[in-house]
Design a protein around this motif. Structure first.
Motif, PDB file in Angstrom:
ATOM      1  N   GLY A  57     -26.391 129.990   9.087  1.00 23.60           N
ATOM      2  CA  GLY A  57     -26.237 129.185  10.293  1.00 23.60           C
ATOM      3  C   GLY A  57     -27.235 129.586  11.367  1.00 23.60           C
ATOM      4  N   THR A  60     -30.701 128.417  10.345  1.00 27.12           N
ATOM      5  CA  THR A  60     -30.819 126.966  10.535  1.00 27.12           C
ATOM      6  C   THR A  60     -30.997 126.617  12.004  1.00 27.12           C
ATOM      7  N   GLU A  61     -30.192 127.241  12.856  1.00 28.48           N
ATOM      8  CA  GLU A  61     -30.309 126.987  14.297  1.00 28.48           C
ATOM      9  C   GLU A  61     -31.684 127.382  14.812  1.00 28.48           C
ATOM     10  N   THR A  64     -34.352 124.954  14.066  1.00 30.32           N
ATOM     11  CA  THR A  64     -34.180 123.645  14.694  1.00 30.32           C
ATOM     12  C   THR A  64     -34.659 123.643  16.144  1.00 30.32           C
ATOM     13  N   PRO A  74     -35.134 120.762  20.511  1.00 29.03           N
ATOM     14  CA  PRO A  74     -34.771 120.475  19.118  1.00 29.03           C
ATOM     15  C   PRO A  74     -35.901 119.730  18.424  1.00 29.03           C
ATOM     16  N   ARG A  76     -35.578 118.817  14.836  1.00 26.21           N
ATOM     17  CA  ARG A  76     -35.141 118.135  13.620  1.00 26.21           C
ATOM     18  C   ARG A  76     -33.698 117.665  13.783  1.00 26.21           C
ATOM     19  N   ARG A  78     -29.721 116.310  12.472  1.00 26.81           N
ATOM     20  CA  ARG A  78     -28.618 116.943  11.739  1.00 26.81           C
ATOM     21  C   ARG A  78     -28.824 116.867  10.220  1.00 26.81           C
ATOM     22  N   SER A  80     -31.569 116.983   8.547  1.00 32.89           N
ATOM     23  CA  SER A  80     -32.507 118.047   8.184  1.00 32.89           C
ATOM     24  C   SER A  80     -31.855 119.416   8.297  1.00 32.89           C
ATOM     25  N   GLU A  81     -30.982 119.583   9.283  1.00 26.46           N
ATOM     26  CA  GLU A  81     -30.272 120.861   9.419  1.00 26.46           C
ATOM     27  C   GLU A  81     -29.385 121.128   8.208  1.00 26.46           C
ATOM     28  N   ALA A  84     -31.564 122.179   5.341  1.00 25.99           N
ATOM     29  CA  ALA A  84     -32.075 123.538   5.550  1.00 25.99           C
ATOM     30  C   ALA A  84     -30.982 124.568   5.313  1.00 25.99           C
ATOM     31  N   PHE A  85     -29.779 124.272   5.783  1.00 26.60           N
ATOM     32  CA  PHE A  85     -28.649 125.183   5.577  1.00 26.60           C
ATOM     33  C   PHE A  85     -28.349 125.323   4.093  1.00 26.60           C
TER      34      PHE A  85
END
Length: 219
Positions: A57, A60-61, A64, A74, A76, A78, A80-81, A84-85
């Motif tokens: 997490g 990922t944050e 972003t 920001p 990217r 959600r 894309s998040e 990535a996660f």
């Protein structure tokens, strides 16, 4: 001894001291009304599975948010998040549980996920075509009749369990149906979008609009 009848009320705190590592100024702060100690709480996150998710997490944050002209910005969305996660966790098999009413959005999402080399399993809410009458839902709670098909969130979850998905993504399941899906899903679940029939799926819009005041104020 903490009075267990007193619960946290973080919405009434003025300075959000917890963000600055100085909690406890407000009487109903969790720090003041909980028996849990900081060390106990930190130890919970030493569990291997929990810590891995917290690490992913954070990664990922961080990916972003980018500093642009000194402003955290920001870079990217959600979708894309989520991808990535999933990559950070080593998850490649994704499930998409979607509602008939958000089928178009689900198809677009699945195409994106597949283009990014994820294996995707998708289940629509009307799978198996059970009816409201089958579940004993009375006439008065049907849009047309008890013969209309009804959402099937328990088996949406069960089918994705059988597919052994690593992560499930909810797209537009109804209130209540989403709860059942989350309850029966063995894989971790994240929500990409929720359904709001009145606001074109923008559920927080009414909180900012005076046009909804009459609907939202206490009756």
């Amino acid at each position: 001894m903490v009075d267990k009848t007193i619960f946290p009320k973080c919405d009434q705190c003025g300075d959000v001291g917890c963000k600055l590592r100085s909690p406890g100024k407000f009487p109903r702060c969790p720090t003041n009304v909980s028996e849990h100690t900081l060390e106990e709480i930190k130890n919970r996150y030493q569990d291997e599975d929990i810590n891995k998710i917290m690490q992913a997490g954070a990664e990922t944050e961080r990916g972003t948010i980018k500093m642009i002209d000194g402003v955290p910005t920001p870079i990217r969305p959600r979708i894309s998040e989520i991808m990535a996660f999933a990559r950070s966790m080593g998850w490649n098999k994704l499930g998409v549980a979607f509602c008939l009413a958000t089928r178009d959005e689900a198809i677009r999402l699945i195409r994106v996920l597949e283009a990014n080399d994820f294996e995707v399993h998708s289940i629509i809410c009307r799978a198996f075509s059970i009816t409201k009458g089958d579940l004993g839902i009375p006439d008065k709670n049907c849009l047309s009749s008890p013969l209309e098909t009804v959402c099937n969130p328990v088996y949406q979850a069960e089918l994705l369990n059988e597919a052994e998905t690593d992560l499930n993504i909810v797209v537009g399941l109804c209130v209540g149906h989403d709860m059942l899906f989350n309850k029966y899903s063995k894989a971790y679940t994240t929500t990409l979008m929720v359904k709001d029939r009145m606001t074109a799926n923008n559920p927080v819009g009414p909180l900012y609009s005076p046009f909804f005041k009459g609907i939202l104020e206490k009756k």
